[in-house]
Design a protein around this motif. Sequence first.
Motif, short mmCIF file in Angstrom:
data_model
loop_
_atom_site.label_atom_id
_atom_site.label_comp_id
_atom_site.label_asym_id
_atom_site.label_seq_id
_atom_site.Cartn_x
_atom_site.Cartn_y
_atom_site.Cartn_z
N LYS A 83 3.60 1.02 10.11
CA LYS A 83 3.16 2.06 9.19
C LYS A 83 4.21 3.14 9.20
CE LYS A 83 -1.76 1.26 9.53
NZ LYS A 83 -3.08 1.85 9.64
N TYR A 97 5.31 1.69 15.04
CA TYR A 97 5.63 0.27 15.24
C TYR A 97 5.78 0.00 16.72
CZ TYR A 97 7.93 -4.26 14.95
OH TYR A 97 8.25 -5.59 15.08
N LYS A 120 0.83 -1.21 0.00
CA LYS A 120 0.00 0.00 0.00
C LYS A 120 0.86 1.26 0.00
CE LYS A 120 -3.93 -2.26 2.10
NZ LYS A 120 -4.90 -2.27 3.17
N ASN A 125 2.68 0.76 4.27
CA ASN A 125 2.60 -0.28 5.29
C ASN A 125 3.79 -1.20 5.07
OD1 ASN A 125 0.16 0.73 6.23
ND2 ASN A 125 -1.05 -0.64 4.97
N GLN A 131 3.61 7.31 1.97
CA GLN A 131 3.12 6.52 3.10
C GLN A 131 3.11 5.06 2.66
OE1 GLN A 131 -0.62 8.38 3.90
NE2 GLN A 131 -1.67 7.40 2.19
N SER A 184 5.41 -5.14 6.21
CA SER A 184 5.36 -6.39 6.99
C SER A 184 6.75 -6.56 7.59
CB SER A 184 4.95 -7.58 6.13
OG SER A 184 5.87 -7.80 5.11
N GLN A 230 5.68 6.87 7.20
CA GLN A 230 5.36 7.96 6.29
C GLN A 230 6.45 9.01 6.34
OE1 GLN A 230 1.67 9.87 7.28
NE2 GLN A 230 2.35 10.57 9.27
N CYS A 233 7.54 6.44 12.01
CA CYS A 233 7.17 5.03 11.96
C CYS A 233 6.31 4.70 13.16
CB CYS A 233 8.43 4.16 11.97
SG CYS A 233 8.08 2.39 12.02
N LYS A 286 3.58 -5.84 11.71
CA LYS A 286 3.17 -4.75 10.84
C LYS A 286 3.66 -3.41 11.37
CE LYS A 286 -0.98 -7.06 9.21
NZ LYS A 286 -0.43 -7.56 8.00
#
Length: 103
Positions: free
Chosen positions: A77, A70, A51, A91, A89, A93, A79, A68, A75
């Motif tokens: 995220k 986390y 994404k 996502n 931005q 893993s 940006q 970040c 996972k």
Amino acid sequence: MVVDFQLGEQDSCVQGHFPGAPVVPGAWLLAKMDLCFRAAFPEHRIRAFSKVKFPSPLLPGEPARLSCDYVGGSKAKLQILVGERVVVQANASVAEPGDAAVE
């Protein structure tokens, strides 16, 4: 994790990337995310980005902020912003420590 950074027109990643109207390459921005994540969470690795969106370019000379979200798990995220403007931005893993697939 929050990392502030700024690139100039003379930085090697910008050279030749749209002469006359330089922008910071998207691939460089993703690599920056990965390197900063590794520095902040040395026991973990980003397995893959998903994404990924580049709503606006990062221009040389603009002060940028990488953040970040986390707290552990698989996972994260990330940006990059210039002020309130989103540059990228994504996502991610995240591989757990000892995951042989990413070491």
